[in-house]
Design a protein around this motif. Structure first.
Motif, short mmCIF file in Angstrom:
data_model
loop_
_atom_site.label_atom_id
_atom_site.label_comp_id
_atom_site.label_asym_id
_atom_site.label_seq_id
_atom_site.Cartn_x
_atom_site.Cartn_y
_atom_site.Cartn_z
N SER A 152 -19.80 0.60 14.66
CA SER A 152 -21.16 0.66 15.18
C SER A 152 -21.49 -0.57 16.01
O SER A 152 -21.18 -1.69 15.63
CB SER A 152 -22.15 0.73 14.02
N THR A 153 -22.14 -0.34 17.14
CA THR A 153 -22.70 -1.41 17.93
C THR A 153 -24.12 -1.65 17.43
O THR A 153 -24.86 -0.69 17.19
CB THR A 153 -22.72 -1.03 19.43
N LEU A 154 -24.47 -2.91 17.24
CA LEU A 154 -25.80 -3.27 16.80
C LEU A 154 -26.53 -3.95 17.95
O LEU A 154 -25.93 -4.72 18.70
CB LEU A 154 -25.74 -4.23 15.60
N ARG B 131 -25.67 1.08 2.86
CA ARG B 131 -26.24 1.20 1.51
C ARG B 131 -25.53 0.30 0.50
O ARG B 131 -25.31 0.68 -0.66
CB ARG B 131 -26.21 2.65 1.02
N LEU B 132 -25.16 -0.92 0.94
CA LEU B 132 -24.54 -1.87 0.02
C LEU B 132 -25.57 -2.32 -1.01
O LEU B 132 -26.75 -2.48 -0.68
CB LEU B 132 -24.01 -3.08 0.78
N ASP C 206 -29.42 -6.02 7.77
CA ASP C 206 -30.15 -4.75 7.83
C ASP C 206 -29.17 -3.58 7.86
O ASP C 206 -29.36 -2.58 7.15
CB ASP C 206 -31.05 -4.69 9.06
N TYR C 207 -28.13 -3.69 8.66
CA TYR C 207 -27.11 -2.65 8.75
C TYR C 207 -26.44 -2.45 7.39
O TYR C 207 -26.21 -1.31 6.95
CB TYR C 207 -26.09 -3.03 9.83
N ALA C 208 -26.13 -3.56 6.71
CA ALA C 208 -25.47 -3.48 5.40
C ALA C 208 -26.31 -2.71 4.40
O ALA C 208 -25.79 -1.88 3.65
CB ALA C 208 -25.18 -4.89 4.88
N TYR D 91 -30.00 -8.89 -3.04
CA TYR D 91 -29.84 -7.51 -3.48
C TYR D 91 -30.64 -6.57 -2.58
O TYR D 91 -31.68 -6.94 -2.06
CB TYR D 91 -30.34 -7.34 -4.92
N ALA D 92 -30.16 -5.36 -2.47
CA ALA D 92 -30.92 -4.30 -1.81
C ALA D 92 -31.99 -3.87 -2.80
O ALA D 92 -31.67 -3.46 -3.91
CB ALA D 92 -30.01 -3.12 -1.48
#
Length: 174
Positions: free
Chosen positions: A4-6, A120-121, A113-115, A163-164
């Motif tokens: 993915s490009t961010l 969904r880490l 944010d991507y993680a 943590y998420a």
């Protein structure tokens, strides 16, 4: 998963490819850049090739790896990689000319944010040399909390985590 490009307001983060080898070699062999990376060691061309290959593999299998950060030119790297058996660590490096402009924060924020949102880490970790106060402050600004100090080759390493969760990363998602 495809690589993915961010994108952010000022930056584009693109997955590393073999064509980026000369750029990474020049960047990661710059003394100021590697001061707190790779325990101060200079990476060989073969080690950089291995890093790119590993990144391509982890993008394919897990959706993350090493991104090159650009504005209109290359300014650094950011990525996710395993930190021991804890989980994925955010890491980054910038060209000295791009320091103190908010680029590290902007790129790391996009990766975190991507993680959480895409991958969904459950958590993101960070590890910095104790002497790297700028990176420790940055990780705290990004919502990571210091939780341990461990021995490193060049001295103590500070470990951080976020943590998420719905409360800003203080409580793990169960």
């Amino acid at each position: 998963m495809p690589a993915s490009t961010l994108t952010t307001a000022r930056l584009t983060l693109t997955p590393a490819t073999p064509a980026d080898h000369p750029t990474l070699l020049a960047h990661w062999t710059t003394p100021a850049v590697r001061e707190f990376l790779f325990d101060g060691k200079t990476l060989t061309p073969e080690e950089i090739s291995h890093t790119i290959t590993t990144s391509q593999h982890t993008f394919t299998t897990a959706g993350h790896g090493l991104w090159l950060i650009t504005t209109d030119t290359f300014i650094g790297t950011a990525g996710l990689r395993p930190l021991d058996d804890l989980g994925q660590e955010i890491y980054y490096s910038l060209t000295p000319e791009s320091w103190r402009r908010g680029y590290a924060s902007e790129a790391a924020h996009a990766v975190i944010d991507y993680a959480f949102e895409t991958l969904r880490l459950p958590a993101v970790f960070g590890e910095v040399d104790e002497a790297n106060t700028a990176s420790a402050v940055l990780l705290e600004r990004l919502g990571l909390t210091r939780f341990a100090t461990v021995p490193g080759e060049l001295g103590p390493l500070l470990r951080f985590r976020r943590y998420a969760s719905v409360d800003g990363g203080n409580t793990p998602v169960r």
